[in-house]
Design a protein around this motif. Sequence first.
Motif, PDB file in Angstrom:
ATOM      1  N   ALA A  64      -1.765  -2.260   1.833  1.00 27.18           N
ATOM      2  CA  ALA A  64      -2.850  -1.630   3.342  1.00 27.18           C
ATOM      3  C   ALA A  64      -3.820  -2.559   4.330  1.00 27.18           C
ATOM      4  CB  ALA A  64      -4.461  -1.284   2.186  1.00 27.18           C
ATOM      5  N   ALA A  65      -3.631  -1.179   4.971  1.00 24.47           N
ATOM      6  CA  ALA A  65      -3.846  -2.271   6.618  1.00 24.47           C
ATOM      7  C   ALA A  65      -3.050  -2.894   7.475  1.00 24.47           C
ATOM      8  CB  ALA A  65      -5.290  -2.978   6.606  1.00 24.47           C
ATOM      9  N   SER A  66      -1.706  -2.924   6.880  1.00 30.46           N
ATOM     10  CA  SER A  66      -0.624  -4.095   7.447  1.00 30.46           C
ATOM     11  C   SER A  66       0.441  -3.307   8.227  1.00 30.46           C
ATOM     12  CB  SER A  66       0.837  -3.955   6.908  1.00 30.46           C
ATOM     13  OG  SER A  66       0.960  -3.176   6.199  1.00 30.46           O
ATOM     14  N   VAL A  67       0.002  -1.387   9.194  1.00 32.58           N
ATOM     15  CA  VAL A  67       0.643  -1.591  10.174  1.00 32.58           C
ATOM     16  C   VAL A  67       0.508  -2.115  11.149  1.00 32.58           C
ATOM     17  CG1 VAL A  67       1.910   0.795  11.571  1.00 32.58           C
ATOM     18  CG2 VAL A  67       1.333   0.620   8.972  1.00 32.58           C
ATOM     19  N   PRO A  68       1.178  -3.059  12.130  1.00 38.83           N
ATOM     20  CA  PRO A  68       0.487  -3.007  13.714  1.00 38.83           C
ATOM     21  C   PRO A  68       0.147  -2.613  14.737  1.00 38.83           C
ATOM     22  CG  PRO A  68       2.534  -4.112  13.086  1.00 38.83           C
ATOM     23  CD  PRO A  68       2.912  -2.638  12.190  1.00 38.83           C
ATOM     24  N   GLY A  69      -1.140  -2.345  14.905  1.00 37.55           N
ATOM     25  CA  GLY A  69      -1.585  -1.997  16.070  1.00 37.55           C
ATOM     26  C   GLY A  69      -1.954  -0.059  15.908  1.00 37.55           C
ATOM     27  N   VAL A  70      -3.071  -0.441  14.949  1.00 39.74           N
ATOM     28  CA  VAL A  70      -4.143   0.186  14.220  1.00 39.74           C
ATOM     29  C   VAL A  70      -5.668  -0.769  14.234  1.00 39.74           C
ATOM     30  CG1 VAL A  70      -4.389   1.760  11.938  1.00 39.74           C
ATOM     31  CG2 VAL A  70      -2.181   1.641  12.332  1.00 39.74           C
ATOM     32  N   SER A  71      -6.228   0.068  14.311  1.00 39.72           N
ATOM     33  CA  SER A  71      -7.956  -0.460  14.183  1.00 39.72           C
ATOM     34  C   SER A  71      -8.132   0.280  12.836  1.00 39.72           C
ATOM     35  CB  SER A  71      -8.461   0.217  15.271  1.00 39.72           C
ATOM     36  OG  SER A  71      -9.920  -0.517  14.781  1.00 39.72           O
ATOM     37  N   TYR A  72      -7.987  -0.820  11.657  1.00 41.03           N
ATOM     38  CA  TYR A  72      -8.648  -0.483  10.816  1.00 41.03           C
ATOM     39  C   TYR A  72      -9.695  -0.580  10.009  1.00 41.03           C
ATOM     40  CZ  TYR A  72      -3.973   0.139   9.353  1.00 41.03           C
ATOM     41  OH  TYR A  72      -2.005   0.338   9.286  1.00 41.03           O
ATOM     42  N   SER A  73     -10.317  -0.134   9.306  1.00 42.27           N
ATOM     43  CA  SER A  73     -11.472  -0.981   9.261  1.00 42.27           C
ATOM     44  C   SER A  73     -11.782  -1.620   8.586  1.00 42.27           C
ATOM     45  CB  SER A  73     -12.638   0.283   7.803  1.00 42.27           C
ATOM     46  OG  SER A  73     -12.464   0.322   6.705  1.00 42.27           O
ATOM     47  N   ALA A  74     -12.683  -2.993   8.462  1.00 46.87           N
ATOM     48  CA  ALA A  74     -12.878  -4.269   7.339  1.00 46.87           C
ATOM     49  C   ALA A  74     -13.073  -3.592   5.626  1.00 46.87           C
ATOM     50  CB  ALA A  74     -14.543  -4.875   8.066  1.00 46.87           C
ATOM     51  N   ALA A  75     -12.807  -2.355   5.536  1.00 44.61           N
ATOM     52  CA  ALA A  75     -13.202  -2.443   4.078  1.00 44.61           C
ATOM     53  C   ALA A  75     -12.044  -2.333   4.219  1.00 44.61           C
ATOM     54  CB  ALA A  75     -14.265  -1.145   4.199  1.00 44.61           C
ATOM     55  N   LEU A  76     -10.873  -1.439   4.655  1.00 45.35           N
ATOM     56  CA  LEU A  76      -9.419  -1.940   4.011  1.00 45.35           C
ATOM     57  C   LEU A  76      -9.033  -2.267   4.441  1.00 45.35           C
ATOM     58  CD1 LEU A  76      -7.901   0.544   2.908  1.00 45.35           C
ATOM     59  CD2 LEU A  76      -7.148   1.162   4.847  1.00 45.35           C
ATOM     60  N   LYS A  77      -9.092  -3.155   5.652  1.00 47.27           N
ATOM     61  CA  LYS A  77      -7.807  -5.163   5.510  1.00 47.27           C
ATOM     62  C   LYS A  77      -9.074  -5.196   4.021  1.00 47.27           C
ATOM     63  CE  LYS A  77      -9.211  -4.913  10.777  1.00 47.27           C
ATOM     64  NZ  LYS A  77      -9.221  -5.370  11.888  1.00 47.27           N
ATOM     65  N   ALA A  78      -9.887  -5.838   3.498  1.00 45.98           N
ATOM     66  CA  ALA A  78     -10.844  -6.234   3.095  1.00 45.98           C
ATOM     67  C   ALA A  78      -9.815  -5.630   1.194  1.00 45.98           C
ATOM     68  CB  ALA A  78     -11.288  -6.540   2.153  1.00 45.98           C
ATOM     69  N   SER A  79      -9.515  -5.402   1.637  1.00 53.28           N
ATOM     70  CA  SER A  79      -8.657  -4.153  -0.171  1.00 53.28           C
ATOM     71  C   SER A  79      -7.533  -5.115  -0.501  1.00 53.28           C
ATOM     72  CB  SER A  79      -8.901  -2.869   0.370  1.00 53.28           C
ATOM     73  OG  SER A  79      -7.773  -2.393   0.998  1.00 53.28           O
ATOM     74  N   LYS A  80      -6.940  -4.694   0.177  1.00 61.75           N
ATOM     75  CA  LYS A  80      -5.874  -5.985  -0.316  1.00 61.75           C
ATOM     76  C   LYS A  80      -5.476  -5.054  -1.374  1.00 61.75           C
ATOM     77  CE  LYS A  80      -8.088 -10.712  -0.941  1.00 61.75           C
ATOM     78  NZ  LYS A  80      -7.688 -10.858   0.788  1.00 61.75           N
ATOM     79  N   LEU A  81      -5.377  -4.040  -1.518  1.00 65.33           N
ATOM     80  CA  LEU A  81      -4.379  -2.862  -2.137  1.00 65.33           C
ATOM     81  C   LEU A  81      -3.124  -2.912  -1.481  1.00 65.33           C
ATOM     82  CD1 LEU A  81      -6.797   0.272  -1.397  1.00 65.33           C
ATOM     83  CD2 LEU A  81      -6.349  -1.177  -3.376  1.00 65.33           C
ATOM     84  N   LYS A  82      -2.291  -2.342  -2.437  1.00 63.60           N
ATOM     85  CA  LYS A  82      -1.037  -2.108  -2.227  1.00 63.60           C
ATOM     86  C   LYS A  82      -0.490  -0.844  -2.393  1.00 63.60           C
ATOM     87  CE  LYS A  82       3.934  -3.838  -2.874  1.00 63.60           C
ATOM     88  NZ  LYS A  82       4.780  -4.656  -3.341  1.00 63.60           N
ATOM     89  N   TRP A  83       0.193  -0.121  -1.328  1.00 62.49           N
ATOM     90  CA  TRP A  83      -0.117   0.787  -1.131  1.00 62.49           C
ATOM     91  C   TRP A  83       1.668   1.883  -2.774  1.00 62.49           C
ATOM     92  CZ3 TRP A  83      -4.037   3.629  -0.813  1.00 62.49           C
ATOM     93  CH2 TRP A  83      -4.486   2.423   0.649  1.00 62.49           C
ATOM     94  N   ASP A  84       1.598   1.972  -3.914  1.00 59.35           N
ATOM     95  CA  ASP A  84       2.158   2.270  -4.659  1.00 59.35           C
ATOM     96  C   ASP A  84       2.130   3.881  -5.510  1.00 59.35           C
ATOM     97  OD1 ASP A  84      -0.082   2.373  -6.013  1.00 59.35           O
ATOM     98  OD2 ASP A  84       0.104   0.300  -7.673  1.00 59.35           O
ATOM     99  N   GLU A  85       2.458   4.234  -6.274  1.00 61.07           N
ATOM    100  CA  GLU A  85       2.079   5.684  -6.468  1.00 61.07           C
ATOM    101  C   GLU A  85       0.564   6.188  -6.801  1.00 61.07           C
ATOM    102  OE1 GLU A  85       5.259   8.408  -7.636  1.00 61.07           O
ATOM    103  OE2 GLU A  85       6.854   7.388  -7.028  1.00 61.07           O
ATOM    104  N   LYS A  86       0.147   4.992  -7.543  1.00 61.67           N
ATOM    105  CA  LYS A  86      -0.757   5.306  -8.117  1.00 61.67           C
ATOM    106  C   LYS A  86      -1.716   4.919  -7.153  1.00 61.67           C
ATOM    107  CE  LYS A  86      -3.214   3.127 -12.409  1.00 61.67           C
ATOM    108  NZ  LYS A  86      -3.179   2.676 -12.861  1.00 61.67           N
ATOM    109  N   THR A  87      -1.920   4.367  -6.321  1.00 58.77           N
ATOM    110  CA  THR A  87      -2.770   3.972  -5.669  1.00 58.77           C
ATOM    111  C   THR A  87      -3.336   4.993  -4.149  1.00 58.77           C
ATOM    112  OG1 THR A  87      -2.409   1.774  -6.004  1.00 58.77           O
ATOM    113  CG2 THR A  87      -4.346   1.749  -3.722  1.00 58.77           C
ATOM    114  N   LEU A  88      -2.195   5.051  -4.492  1.00 64.69           N
ATOM    115  CA  LEU A  88      -2.165   6.628  -3.603  1.00 64.69           C
ATOM    116  C   LEU A  88      -2.795   7.023  -3.842  1.00 64.69           C
ATOM    117  CD1 LEU A  88       1.351   6.131  -1.497  1.00 64.69           C
ATOM    118  CD2 LEU A  88      -0.817   5.825  -0.202  1.00 64.69           C
ATOM    119  N   ASP A  89      -2.024   7.422  -4.888  1.00 62.53           N
ATOM    120  CA  ASP A  89      -2.732   8.807  -5.529  1.00 62.53           C
ATOM    121  C   ASP A  89      -4.428   9.422  -5.733  1.00 62.53           C
ATOM    122  OD1 ASP A  89      -2.332  11.880  -6.899  1.00 62.53           O
ATOM    123  OD2 ASP A  89      -3.504  10.573  -8.330  1.00 62.53           O
TER     124      ASP A  89
END
Length: 127
Positions: A64-89
């Motif tokens: 999460a929060a890894s696409v260059p050029g995007v102003s992500y929230s601090a919360a998403l940057k700190a989330s340490k999520l990986k976008w798999d199907e379960k997490t996206l859902d």
Amino acid sequence: MKLVAGVATGAVALAAFGAALAPSFAQTGAAPAAFAACRACHTTNKGGKNGLGPNLYGIIGKPAASVPGVSYSAALKASKLKWDEKTLDAFLASPSKKVPGTRMPIGTPDPVKRAAIIAYLKAESAK
């Protein structure tokens, strides 16, 4: 009362039958209707521009929060999520519940619509 239950059951069966016969986005190349709200902020094509949100091409498997050029929230940057199907859902169901403080304002409570969005993202990323 039995008539009401019968009508409701029939309506559900008819809707399911109609959905089964409708061409999928894989057949038509079109985004599912559930993705319409997403399109306001996101693109899905390879090399597509970021909008208010990131381009989603190839998003499954990325942190999460890894696409260059995007102003992500601090919360998403700190989330340490990986976008798999379960997490996206879970995120699509209720972004602010999965990541309190995220800037993504729109959730998709319907699991069928979320599944369609995730399948579409996978298909688009395979092009």
